[in-house]
Design an enzyme around this catalytic site. Structure first.
Site, PDB file in Angstrom:
ATOM      1  N   ASN B 228      -3.312  -0.103  -1.426  1.00 51.95           N
ATOM      2  CA  ASN B 228      -4.529   0.533  -1.750  1.00 51.95           C
ATOM      3  C   ASN B 228      -5.395   0.799  -0.572  1.00 51.95           C
ATOM      4  OD1 ASN B 228      -3.278   0.156  -4.185  1.00 51.95           O
ATOM      5  ND2 ASN B 228      -4.186  -1.854  -4.291  1.00 51.95           N
ATOM      6  N   ASP B 278       9.199  -6.301 -10.473  1.00 47.82           N
ATOM      7  CA  ASP B 278       8.664  -7.605 -11.320  1.00 47.82           C
ATOM      8  C   ASP B 278       9.371  -9.024 -11.067  1.00 47.82           C
ATOM      9  OD1 ASP B 278      10.623  -8.118 -13.524  1.00 47.82           O
ATOM     10  OD2 ASP B 278      10.665  -5.893 -13.148  1.00 47.82           O
ATOM     11  N   HIS B 302       5.040   2.042  -4.400  1.00 46.46           N
ATOM     12  CA  HIS B 302       4.624   0.819  -4.040  1.00 46.46           C
ATOM     13  C   HIS B 302       5.178  -0.398  -4.828  1.00 46.46           C
ATOM     14  CE1 HIS B 302       1.869   0.680  -7.577  1.00 46.46           C
ATOM     15  NE2 HIS B 302       1.384  -0.726  -7.180  1.00 46.46           N
ATOM     16  N   GLY B 305       5.375  -0.535 -11.061  1.00 45.61           N
ATOM     17  CA  GLY B 305       4.336   0.272 -12.054  1.00 45.61           C
ATOM     18  C   GLY B 305       4.502  -0.016 -13.554  1.00 45.61           C
TER      19      GLY B 305
END
Lengths: 117, 379
Positions: B228, B278, B302, B305
């Site tokens: 980010n 995850d 990245h 999501g």
């Protein structure tokens, strides 16, 4: 940064979120690319990287409208881009990429997000 | 991070390892590590110097710095552009993991897609790997909050028409734009430092648990990337080299082979890109490509999501023993609270394999290896 905290933060500041109310027009480019067609005050198209299956979910939230919204910004170079992990974020979608001209373009904290890293 | 250990070397001690990582790496506010007390002046140095500060203080090596995006320091960070409130929040949180999706994951190389590239990255089948995922904590959050307020006014002042006030912004060369970039660089430098310190503690923990020295454990940093960030970069637009301000929000830089901004040892393969999935599925290592440079300003995905909000995830996990479910799949998870684990269930995310396959097939990065988690600590 998570969705709940973000919207809470926005509410706390009295910010109203206006999403593009018109239906977002998309066009399939190939098996992995989708075009968000330039409409109204968008300065460029959006391009979203996704396969057919994932795109079903992507269409369900407001993130495509956010791709379109980013295309409104002055000095945007190329397309308003989004990666396949796209989901709703504060202003800009998470999974979003946008490049701006150094003179005519803008810098936005919402284009980076809360978890600067 | 890669290691000199194989999956079978740690299998029997994974529970102990996870416990030790959990003890040694503070998760939240009020770091319990006594070896770290920051005063204001020292914090300002962190914000200017980034990971270099950490290495100078003994957290890691200069070789680490060579393997961090921007060598762990974004130039132009000015602490004077960071509010007192942000500084205060940062002071207690340097060297902490944080809650939400932040974690340290110990896993192993389960699948190799590109043998030659994997070899250049020093990766082999069944090798133990570690991923550290955290950011700028409360400091960055406060910087974002502060500058959203500034940019709401700036957008009006510069008469920028916005379809959504959340897109508030200022021209790149404006005083507001410059100040945000200075503060953002500080937050990114804080994040680099934070990860560098945690990386160091991961190494110490392995040494403690396995009673082996650094030479045996070979816990080398493969790469550290931002997810980010807005960067000033040179790109080719309509055949012309141009400096641009590239916003990546939940996206990773993915520079191709032979790019001057990637480490010397990776010049032939392209920049490593780390894609954590995850905690219940897997993660990937990719490399950047020419395709990314041509199409996406050198960017790729990245992570997995989210598809469920945290609230929805908590609902979906109701009545389920999530930690137990993960253990049954061979993944030991320890979190500061049950809450953060439940919010991060696999069902709350897209399947990272689907995400990675899209960027691989679209040619904006290339799959190298797939990593499967064995132990995870969460803030």
């Amino acid at each position: 940064m998570n969705k709940r905290t973000l919207s809470d933060a926005a509410e706390a500041k009295g910010v109203t979120t206006i999403m593009a109310e018109e239906k977002i027009k998309v066009q399939k480019i190939d098996d992995y690319r989708w075009r968000v067609l330039r409409e109204g005050k968008m300065r460029t198209d959006g391009i979203v990287y996704s396969d057919e299956h994932m795109f079903i979910d992507i269409r369900k939230d407001q993130s495509l409208a956010q791709v379109a919204n980013v295309a409104w910004l002055p000095g945007i170079v190329g397309h308003s881009l989004a990666m396949p992990d796209i989901h709703w974020g504060y202003g800009f979608p998470i999974g979003g990429v946008a490049a701006f001209d150094m003179e005519e373009g803008v810098i936005s904290p919402g284009g980076v997000g809360y978890d600067i890293n | 991070m890669r290691s000199g250990l194989s999956r079978t070397d740690i299998q029997a001690r994974i529970r102990e390892l996870v416990q030790a990582l959990f003890v040694n790496i503070p998760s939240g506010v009020g770091s319990h590590r006594k070896d770290l007390k920051l005063n204001r002046e020292e914090e300002r140095r962190v914000l200017k110097k980034g990971a270099k500060w950490a290495v100078e203080k003994g957290f890691g090596t200069t070789e680490d710095l060579d393997h961090i995006e921007e060598q762990g320091c974004i130039e132009g960070g000015d602490p004077d552009s960071v509010s007192e409130r942000a500084m205060e929040r940062g002071r207690a949180q340097l060297g902490t993991l944080g809650s939400g999706n932040h974690f340290v994951e110990v896993g192993y190389v389960a699948e190799i897609f590109d043998e030659a590239v994997a070899q250049t990255l020093g990766l082999w089948k069944d090798q133990v790997t570690i991923i550290v995922h955290t950011g700028s904590r409360g400091l960055g959050h406060q910087v974002c909050d502060d500058y959203i307020r500034v940019m709401m006014d700036a957008a009006r002042k510069y008469r920028i028409e916005l379809p959504d006030p959340q897109l508030c912004c200022a021209p790149v060369p404006s005083p507001e734009g410059k100040r945000y970039l200075e503060a953002m660089a500080c937050a990114a430098n804080f994040a680099f430092t934070n990860r560098q310190m945690i990386t160091h503690w991961v190494r110490e923990t392995f040494e403690q648990v396995f009673q082996k020295g650094p030479k045996n454990l070979k816990l080398d940093l493969i790469y550290d990337v931002c997810h980010n960030i807005a960067k000033i970069e040179k790109h080719t637009v309509n055949g012309e080299k141009k400096k641009l301000c590239v916003h990546r929000k939940g996206a990773t830089r993915a520079f191709p082979p032979n790019h001057p901004d990637i480490p010397l040892d990776y010049q032939s393969i392209g920049q490593p890109v780390l894609i954590p999935g995850d905690m219940g599925r897997c993660s990937y290592v990719l490399v950047g490509t020419k395709g990314a440079m041509e199409e996406t300003f050198g960017s790729t995905c990245h992570g997995a999501g989210r598809v469920m909000s945290r609230h929805q995830a908590i609902k979906a996990a109701k009545g389920r023993a999530i930690v137990r479910e993960l253990e049954d799949r061979g993944i030991i998870v320890k979190g500061a609270s049950q809450g953060t684990i439940v919010e991060e269930i696999s069902d709350a995310y897209k399947d990272v394999t689907d995400v990675v396959n899209v960027v691989h097939h679209a040619g904006i990065s290339r799959k190298v290896v797939r990593l499967v988690p064995m132990g995870v600590i969460k803030g």
